[in-house]
Design an enzyme around this catalytic site. Structure first.
Site, PDB file in Angstrom:
ATOM      1  N   LEU A  51       0.856  -1.182   0.000  1.00  0.00           N
ATOM      2  CA  LEU A  51       0.000   0.000   0.000  1.00  0.00           C
ATOM      3  C   LEU A  51       0.890   1.229   0.000  1.00  0.00           C
ATOM      4  CD1 LEU A  51      -2.644  -0.918   2.771  1.00  0.00           C
ATOM      5  CD2 LEU A  51      -2.930  -1.111   0.293  1.00  0.00           C
ATOM      6  N   ASP A  52       0.402   2.309  -0.599  1.00  0.00           N
ATOM      7  CA  ASP A  52       1.130   3.573  -0.533  1.00  0.00           C
ATOM      8  C   ASP A  52       1.320   3.965   0.930  1.00  0.00           C
ATOM      9  OD1 ASP A  52       0.947   3.595  -3.278  1.00  0.00           O
ATOM     10  OD2 ASP A  52      -0.657   5.094  -3.350  1.00  0.00           O
ATOM     11  N   LYS A  53       2.385   4.700   1.197  1.00  0.00           N
ATOM     12  CA  LYS A  53       2.700   5.112   2.563  1.00  0.00           C
ATOM     13  C   LYS A  53       1.519   5.786   3.260  1.00  0.00           C
ATOM     14  CE  LYS A  53       5.784   8.182   5.168  1.00  0.00           C
ATOM     15  NZ  LYS A  53       6.939   9.115   5.101  1.00  0.00           N
TER      16      LYS A  53
END
Length: 235
Positions: A51-53
């Site tokens: 997942l994106d940060k």
């Protein structure tokens, strides 16, 4: 930013990743990642997807190489159902739709993706769950797993994710922007944002594992719940 284990068995572990925490170590290796935390607990852990940060929500890691191969193949073959929720600027013309537009790395900006005919296939289904004034609360199902896919596709149709620093307006969402006659508290030096991170959450993952239907869900974090509550109250 303490991650919460949603489910685990001898093969894999599902975690509710908080916004602001890397899924896996970046190239610099200076920030702690979720994978680092899990390695401390399990010694060995294998990356299946990421997942994106700044995206919160459910993410799965494998505990052994064979499980890693199996789960990675399931993601690759689109046998995993992936549901997200997010807050966007504006309301789409249609209450539901599909964005079927290839995604490619931006030719001039490292780490940024864009749409382009030479890109990899990318398919995102969307549904307007709730209209909230000049915002809309959305549900997304992604059938591919391209980098920043939902964020790029929402920008493409003109409705970027709220607080998206790469593909939209990075400005925080303030109560003063939605509440009439807003007055800041006398004890506060400046207004505290309702939301100052990417308004995107990985809500559900579903797949079949050893003849068992696995359904993993991460409830909305407090900041997104509070934002929705205020929008429903004032818009």
């Amino acid at each position: 930013m303490k991650p919460e284990i949603i489910f685990e068995n001898e093969f894999f572990v599902a975690v509710h990743k908080p916004s602001g925490l890397l899924s896996i170590p970046d190239r610099m290796g200076k920030e702690q990642s979720l994978k680092d935390i899990l390695i401390e607990k399990y010694q060995q852990i294998y990356t299946v997807h990421r997942l994106d940060k700044d995206t919160s929500g459910v993410i799965v890691f494998a505990k052994d190489e064979d499980t890693h191969r199996q789960l990675s193949l399931m993601f690759e073959e689109r046998r995993v159902k992936k549901i997200y929720n997010g807050l966007i600027y504006g309301v789409p013309v249609h209450q539901s739709g599909t964005v079927d537009v290839p995604i490619i790395p931006h030719p001039g900006k490292a780490g940024i993706m864009t749409t382009g005919k030479k890109g990899k296939p990318a398919i995102t289904d969307y549904v307007v769950v709730e209209q909230l004034g000049k915002y809309a609360w959305m549900q997304f199902e992604i059938h591919t797993g391209r980098t920043h896919q939902i964020r790029v596709h929402m920008k493409y149709i003109g409705h970027s994710i709220v607080c998206d620093a790469l593909y939209g307006d990075a400005q925080p969402l303030l109560l003063s922007s939605i509440k009439r006659n807003f007055k800041i508290s006398k004890t506060a030096e400046e207004e505290r944002p309702l939301l100052n991170r990417l308004a995107l959450h990985a809500s559900e993952l579903s797949f079949e594992w050893q003849d068992q239907d696995i359904h993993l869900a991460a409830p909305l974090p407090k900041d997104l719940r509070a934002t929705l509550q205020q929008l429903r109250k004032w818009v």
